[in-house]
Design a protein around this motif. Structure first.
Motif, mmCIF file in Angstrom:
data_model
loop_
_atom_site.group_PDB
_atom_site.id
_atom_site.type_symbol
_atom_site.label_atom_id
_atom_site.label_comp_id
_atom_site.label_asym_id
_atom_site.label_seq_id
_atom_site.Cartn_x
_atom_site.Cartn_y
_atom_site.Cartn_z
ATOM 1 N N ILE A 80 80.869 -16.477 -16.739
ATOM 2 C CA ILE A 80 79.608 -15.884 -16.292
ATOM 3 C C ILE A 80 79.504 -15.990 -14.772
ATOM 4 C CG2 ILE A 80 78.376 -16.408 -18.449
ATOM 5 C CD1 ILE A 80 77.122 -18.826 -16.957
ATOM 6 N N ARG A 81 78.598 -15.189 -14.191
ATOM 7 C CA ARG A 81 78.324 -15.292 -12.754
ATOM 8 C C ARG A 81 77.802 -16.697 -12.461
ATOM 9 N NH1 ARG A 81 78.060 -10.848 -9.568
ATOM 10 N NH2 ARG A 81 76.378 -11.628 -8.274
ATOM 11 N N GLN A 82 78.139 -17.200 -11.284
ATOM 12 C CA GLN A 82 77.699 -18.540 -10.900
ATOM 13 C C GLN A 82 77.137 -18.528 -9.490
ATOM 14 O OE1 GLN A 82 80.579 -21.668 -11.552
ATOM 15 N NE2 GLN A 82 81.501 -20.580 -13.269
ATOM 16 N N ARG A 83 76.184 -19.427 -9.250
ATOM 17 C CA ARG A 83 75.687 -19.660 -7.892
ATOM 18 C C ARG A 83 76.584 -20.721 -7.265
ATOM 19 N NH1 ARG A 83 71.808 -17.004 -6.151
ATOM 20 N NH2 ARG A 83 71.143 -18.271 -4.401
ATOM 21 N N THR B 269 88.783 -12.584 -20.203
ATOM 22 C CA THR B 269 89.794 -11.909 -21.006
ATOM 23 C C THR B 269 90.753 -12.945 -21.594
ATOM 24 O OG1 THR B 269 91.387 -11.648 -19.219
ATOM 25 C CG2 THR B 269 89.710 -9.907 -19.473
ATOM 26 N N GLU B 270 91.500 -12.522 -22.618
ATOM 27 C CA GLU B 270 92.467 -13.423 -23.234
ATOM 28 C C GLU B 270 93.516 -13.862 -22.213
ATOM 29 O OE1 GLU B 270 95.845 -13.392 -26.739
ATOM 30 O OE2 GLU B 270 94.156 -12.013 -26.888
ATOM 31 N N ASP C 127 76.813 -25.264 11.562
ATOM 32 C CA ASP C 127 75.357 -25.167 11.731
ATOM 33 C C ASP C 127 74.677 -25.051 10.363
ATOM 34 O OD1 ASP C 127 72.700 -23.929 12.113
ATOM 35 O OD2 ASP C 127 73.315 -23.833 14.205
ATOM 36 N N PRO C 128 73.619 -25.829 10.125
ATOM 37 C CA PRO C 128 72.915 -25.740 8.837
ATOM 38 C C PRO C 128 72.430 -24.325 8.501
ATOM 39 C CG PRO C 128 72.198 -27.689 10.037
ATOM 40 C CD PRO C 128 73.072 -26.892 10.971
ATOM 41 N N SER C 129 72.161 -23.504 9.503
ATOM 42 C CA SER C 129 71.700 -22.138 9.222
ATOM 43 C C SER C 129 72.803 -21.265 8.636
ATOM 44 C CB SER C 129 71.144 -21.486 10.491
ATOM 45 O OG SER C 129 72.169 -21.276 11.438
ATOM 46 N N ALA C 130 74.066 -21.697 8.731
ATOM 47 C CA ALA C 130 75.186 -20.943 8.146
ATOM 48 C C ALA C 130 75.339 -21.238 6.655
ATOM 49 C CB ALA C 130 76.488 -21.268 8.875
ATOM 50 N N ALA C 131 74.699 -22.315 6.180
ATOM 51 C CA ALA C 131 74.844 -22.741 4.790
ATOM 52 C C ALA C 131 73.881 -21.980 3.887
ATOM 53 C CB ALA C 131 74.598 -24.235 4.667
ATOM 54 N N GLY C 132 74.323 -21.762 2.664
ATOM 55 C CA GLY C 132 73.477 -21.109 1.674
ATOM 56 C C GLY C 132 74.127 -21.160 0.312
ATOM 57 N N GLU C 133 73.615 -20.324 -0.571
ATOM 58 C CA GLU C 133 74.189 -20.163 -1.901
ATOM 59 C C GLU C 133 74.291 -18.677 -2.178
ATOM 60 O OE1 GLU C 133 71.859 -22.150 -4.872
ATOM 61 O OE2 GLU C 133 72.893 -24.043 -4.510
ATOM 62 N N GLU C 134 75.235 -18.331 -3.023
ATOM 63 C CA GLU C 134 75.425 -16.935 -3.388
ATOM 64 C C GLU C 134 75.861 -16.861 -4.841
ATOM 65 O OE1 GLU C 134 78.320 -13.534 -1.656
ATOM 66 O OE2 GLU C 134 77.176 -14.681 -0.161
ATOM 67 N N GLU C 135 75.396 -15.857 -5.538
ATOM 68 C CA GLU C 135 75.832 -15.633 -6.906
ATOM 69 C C GLU C 135 77.119 -14.823 -6.854
ATOM 70 O OE1 GLU C 135 73.854 -13.365 -10.513
ATOM 71 O OE2 GLU C 135 72.744 -15.186 -9.950
ATOM 72 N N MET C 136 78.142 -15.306 -7.564
ATOM 73 C CA MET C 136 79.460 -14.672 -7.505
ATOM 74 C C MET C 136 80.073 -14.538 -8.886
ATOM 75 S SD MET C 136 81.397 -16.345 -4.300
ATOM 76 C CE MET C 136 80.830 -16.137 -2.642
ATOM 77 N N ASP C 137 81.024 -13.599 -8.955
ATOM 78 C CA ASP C 137 81.896 -13.427 -10.112
ATOM 79 C C ASP C 137 83.291 -13.834 -9.686
ATOM 80 O OD1 ASP C 137 80.246 -12.225 -12.124
ATOM 81 O OD2 ASP C 137 80.259 -10.383 -10.949
ATOM 82 N N PHE C 138 84.031 -14.372 -10.629
ATOM 83 C CA PHE C 138 85.429 -14.682 -10.374
ATOM 84 C C PHE C 138 86.154 -14.454 -11.690
ATOM 85 C CE2 PHE C 138 89.064 -17.490 -9.331
ATOM 86 C CZ PHE C 138 89.365 -16.952 -8.094
ATOM 87 N N PRO C 139 87.360 -13.873 -11.679
ATOM 88 C CA PRO C 139 88.035 -13.514 -12.926
ATOM 89 C C PRO C 139 88.137 -14.634 -13.965
ATOM 90 C CG PRO C 139 89.208 -12.568 -11.079
ATOM 91 C CD PRO C 139 88.135 -13.457 -10.500
ATOM 92 N N ALA C 140 88.308 -15.872 -13.545
ATOM 93 C CA ALA C 140 88.476 -16.970 -14.498
ATOM 94 C C ALA C 140 87.144 -17.522 -15.018
ATOM 95 C CB ALA C 140 89.286 -18.098 -13.861
ATOM 96 N N TRP C 141 86.025 -17.049 -14.476
ATOM 97 C CA TRP C 141 84.720 -17.544 -14.908
ATOM 98 C C TRP C 141 84.191 -16.692 -16.049
ATOM 99 C CZ3 TRP C 141 82.107 -17.707 -9.424
ATOM 100 C CH2 TRP C 141 82.728 -18.685 -8.643
#
Length: 187
Positions: free
Chosen positions: A151-154, A2-3, A135-149
Protein backbone atom coordinates in the motif's frame (compact mmCIF):
# COMPACT_ATOMS: atom_id res chain seq x y z
CA UNK A 1 2.04 -6.56 -4.63
CA UNK A 2 2.55 -8.73 -7.68
CA UNK A 3 3.68 -12.34 -7.34
CA UNK A 4 7.06 -11.41 -8.88
CA UNK A 5 7.52 -8.54 -6.42
CA UNK A 6 6.71 -10.90 -3.54
CA UNK A 7 9.29 -13.40 -4.81
CA UNK A 8 11.94 -10.69 -5.10
CA UNK A 9 11.14 -9.37 -1.62
CA UNK A 10 11.41 -12.87 -0.11
CA UNK A 11 14.75 -13.48 -1.85
CA UNK A 12 16.05 -10.07 -0.76
CA UNK A 13 15.40 -10.86 2.90
CA UNK A 14 17.27 -14.16 2.62
CA UNK A 15 20.18 -12.99 0.45
CA UNK A 16 20.94 -9.28 0.81
CA UNK A 17 23.11 -7.81 -1.94
CA UNK A 18 26.21 -6.04 -0.55
CA UNK A 19 26.83 -2.49 -1.78
CA UNK A 20 29.01 0.48 -0.88
CA UNK A 21 28.36 4.20 -1.12
CA UNK A 22 30.36 7.33 -0.48
CA UNK A 23 29.01 10.39 1.27
CA UNK A 24 31.19 12.80 -0.73
CA UNK A 25 31.61 16.20 0.93
CA UNK A 26 33.70 19.16 -0.11
CA UNK A 27 34.01 22.86 0.68
CA UNK A 28 33.30 25.38 -2.05
CA UNK A 29 35.28 28.58 -2.67
CA UNK A 30 33.29 30.39 0.04
CA UNK A 31 33.97 27.65 2.60
CA UNK A 32 30.40 26.31 2.51
CA UNK A 33 30.10 22.58 3.13
CA UNK A 34 28.62 20.78 0.12
CA UNK A 35 27.52 17.23 -0.68
CA UNK A 36 27.29 15.40 -3.99
CA UNK A 37 24.18 13.29 -4.60
CA UNK A 38 22.99 11.67 -7.79
CA UNK A 39 19.65 11.16 -9.45
CA UNK A 40 19.49 7.62 -10.74
CA UNK A 41 18.25 6.92 -14.25
CA UNK A 42 14.83 5.28 -14.51
CA UNK A 43 16.06 1.67 -14.87
CA UNK A 44 16.81 -0.61 -11.94
CA UNK A 45 15.29 -1.16 -8.51
CA UNK A 46 16.09 2.39 -7.38
CA UNK A 47 15.35 4.10 -10.69
CA UNK A 48 14.62 7.82 -10.54
CA UNK A 49 15.63 8.14 -6.89
CA UNK A 50 18.06 10.61 -5.35
CA UNK A 51 20.96 8.58 -3.97
CA UNK A 52 24.48 8.60 -2.69
CA UNK A 53 26.95 7.54 -5.37
CA UNK A 54 27.95 3.91 -5.14
CA UNK A 55 26.75 0.46 -6.00
CA UNK A 56 27.03 -3.29 -5.78
CA UNK A 57 30.06 -5.19 -4.56
CA UNK A 58 31.98 -7.03 -7.28
CA UNK A 59 34.24 -10.06 -6.70
CA UNK A 60 37.23 -7.95 -7.81
CA UNK A 61 36.67 -5.51 -4.90
CA UNK A 62 38.93 -6.45 -1.94
CA UNK A 63 36.79 -4.48 0.56
CA UNK A 64 33.48 -2.64 0.73
CA UNK A 65 35.48 0.60 0.84
CA UNK A 66 36.95 -0.38 -2.54
CA UNK A 67 33.42 -1.01 -3.82
CA UNK A 68 32.23 2.43 -2.68
CA UNK A 69 35.21 4.22 -4.23
CA UNK A 70 35.10 2.25 -7.49
CA UNK A 71 31.37 2.72 -7.98
CA UNK A 72 31.48 6.41 -7.04
CA UNK A 73 34.33 7.05 -9.47
CA UNK A 74 32.49 5.19 -12.24
CA UNK A 75 29.24 7.07 -11.63
CA UNK A 76 30.76 10.55 -11.29
CA UNK A 77 33.68 10.29 -13.72
CA UNK A 78 36.31 10.66 -10.98
CA UNK A 79 39.52 8.82 -10.15
CA UNK A 80 40.30 7.21 -6.77
CA UNK A 81 42.86 9.99 -6.16
CA UNK A 82 40.01 12.54 -6.28
CA UNK A 83 38.60 11.44 -2.93
CA UNK A 84 39.76 10.66 0.59
CA UNK A 85 37.72 8.19 2.61
CA UNK A 86 37.48 9.60 6.13
CA UNK A 87 35.30 7.13 8.02
CA UNK A 88 33.40 3.88 7.63
CA UNK A 89 29.89 3.94 9.06
CA UNK A 90 27.71 1.05 10.22
CA UNK A 91 26.15 -0.92 7.33
CA UNK A 92 22.44 -0.26 6.75
CA UNK A 93 19.85 -2.54 5.13
CA UNK A 94 17.27 -1.35 2.68
CA UNK A 95 13.77 -2.10 3.87
CA UNK A 96 12.38 -3.57 0.68
CA UNK A 97 14.96 -4.04 -2.10
CA UNK A 98 17.40 -6.49 -0.53
CA UNK A 99 20.62 -4.50 -0.16
CA UNK A 100 22.98 -4.12 2.78
CA UNK A 101 24.91 -0.89 2.21
CA UNK A 102 28.27 0.13 3.67
CA UNK A 103 28.45 3.96 3.79
CA UNK A 104 31.76 5.84 3.93
CA UNK A 105 32.20 9.53 4.71
CA UNK A 106 34.56 11.01 2.13
CA UNK A 107 36.15 14.31 1.16
CA UNK A 108 36.48 15.26 -2.47
CA UNK A 109 39.91 16.80 -3.11
CA UNK A 110 38.60 18.71 -6.11
CA UNK A 111 35.33 19.08 -7.95
CA UNK A 112 35.43 19.00 -11.74
CA UNK A 113 34.30 22.07 -13.68
CA UNK A 114 31.89 19.73 -15.43
CA UNK A 115 30.73 16.36 -14.13
CA UNK A 116 31.05 13.32 -16.42
CA UNK A 117 28.38 11.03 -14.98
CA UNK A 118 27.92 7.49 -16.20
CA UNK A 119 24.95 7.99 -18.54
CA UNK A 120 23.48 4.51 -18.08
CA UNK A 121 23.12 4.91 -14.29
CA UNK A 122 23.16 8.63 -13.47
CA UNK A 123 20.54 11.04 -14.80
CA UNK A 124 21.96 14.07 -12.91
CA UNK A 125 24.65 15.06 -10.42
CA UNK A 126 23.31 17.21 -7.58
CA UNK A 127 25.72 19.53 -5.78
CA UNK A 128 23.89 20.69 -2.64
CA UNK A 129 24.71 22.86 0.36
CA UNK A 130 24.68 20.72 3.49
CA UNK A 131 23.19 23.49 5.65
CA UNK A 132 20.23 23.74 3.25
CA UNK A 133 19.68 19.97 3.21
CA UNK A 134 19.96 19.82 7.03
CA UNK A 135 17.65 22.82 7.56
CA UNK A 136 14.48 21.79 9.44
CA UNK A 137 12.39 23.53 6.75
CA UNK A 138 13.65 20.93 4.22
CA UNK A 139 12.15 18.08 6.28
CA UNK A 140 8.68 16.72 5.74
CA UNK A 141 6.64 13.66 4.91
CA UNK A 142 5.27 12.44 1.62
CA UNK A 143 2.91 9.67 0.61
CA UNK A 144 4.65 7.33 -1.82
CA UNK A 145 4.26 4.12 -3.78
CA UNK A 146 7.05 1.65 -4.24
CA UNK A 147 6.83 -1.63 -6.21
CA UNK A 148 7.62 -3.84 -3.20
CA UNK A 149 5.03 -2.15 -0.96
CA UNK A 150 1.48 -3.45 -0.68
CA UNK A 151 0.00 0.00 0.00
CA UNK A 152 0.99 3.67 -0.27
CA UNK A 153 3.00 4.83 2.72
CA UNK A 154 3.88 8.14 4.34
CA UNK A 155 7.65 8.43 4.55
CA UNK A 156 10.04 11.04 5.93
CA UNK A 157 11.68 13.17 3.24
CA UNK A 158 14.00 16.11 2.77
CA UNK A 159 13.45 18.43 -0.15
CA UNK A 160 16.36 20.24 -1.80
CA UNK A 161 16.59 22.07 -5.13
CA UNK A 162 13.34 20.55 -6.40
CA UNK A 163 14.37 16.99 -5.47
CA UNK A 164 13.17 14.63 -2.75
CA UNK A 165 15.63 12.65 -0.64
CA UNK A 166 14.07 9.67 1.16
CA UNK A 167 14.51 6.00 2.03
CA UNK A 168 17.94 4.55 2.66
CA UNK A 169 19.74 7.68 1.46
CA UNK A 170 17.90 9.79 4.04
CA UNK A 171 18.44 7.19 6.78
CA UNK A 172 22.19 7.29 6.09
CA UNK A 173 22.36 11.09 5.89
CA UNK A 174 20.20 12.04 8.90
CA UNK A 175 22.86 11.32 11.57
CA UNK A 176 25.79 12.37 9.35
CA UNK A 177 24.69 15.87 8.29
CA UNK A 178 24.72 17.50 11.76
CA UNK A 179 28.03 15.82 12.56
CA UNK A 180 29.55 17.13 9.33
CA UNK A 181 28.23 20.64 10.01
CA UNK A 182 29.68 20.46 13.55
CA UNK A 183 33.14 19.76 12.06
CA UNK A 184 33.45 16.14 13.18
CA UNK A 185 34.97 15.15 9.82
CA UNK A 186 38.08 16.81 8.39
CA UNK A 187 36.48 18.23 5.25
Amino acid sequence: MTERAEQLAARAVAEPTPAGVLIPFYRDSTGALRLILIERTLHGRHGGQIALPGGKWEPTDPTMRDTAVRETCEELGLTPDDCDVLRELTPVRTRSTGFVVWPFVARLRAVPAQWRPQEREVAAVLDVRVDELADPSAAGEEEMDFPAWKIRQRVPVRRIAGHTVWGLTLRILEPVLPRALAGEYQI
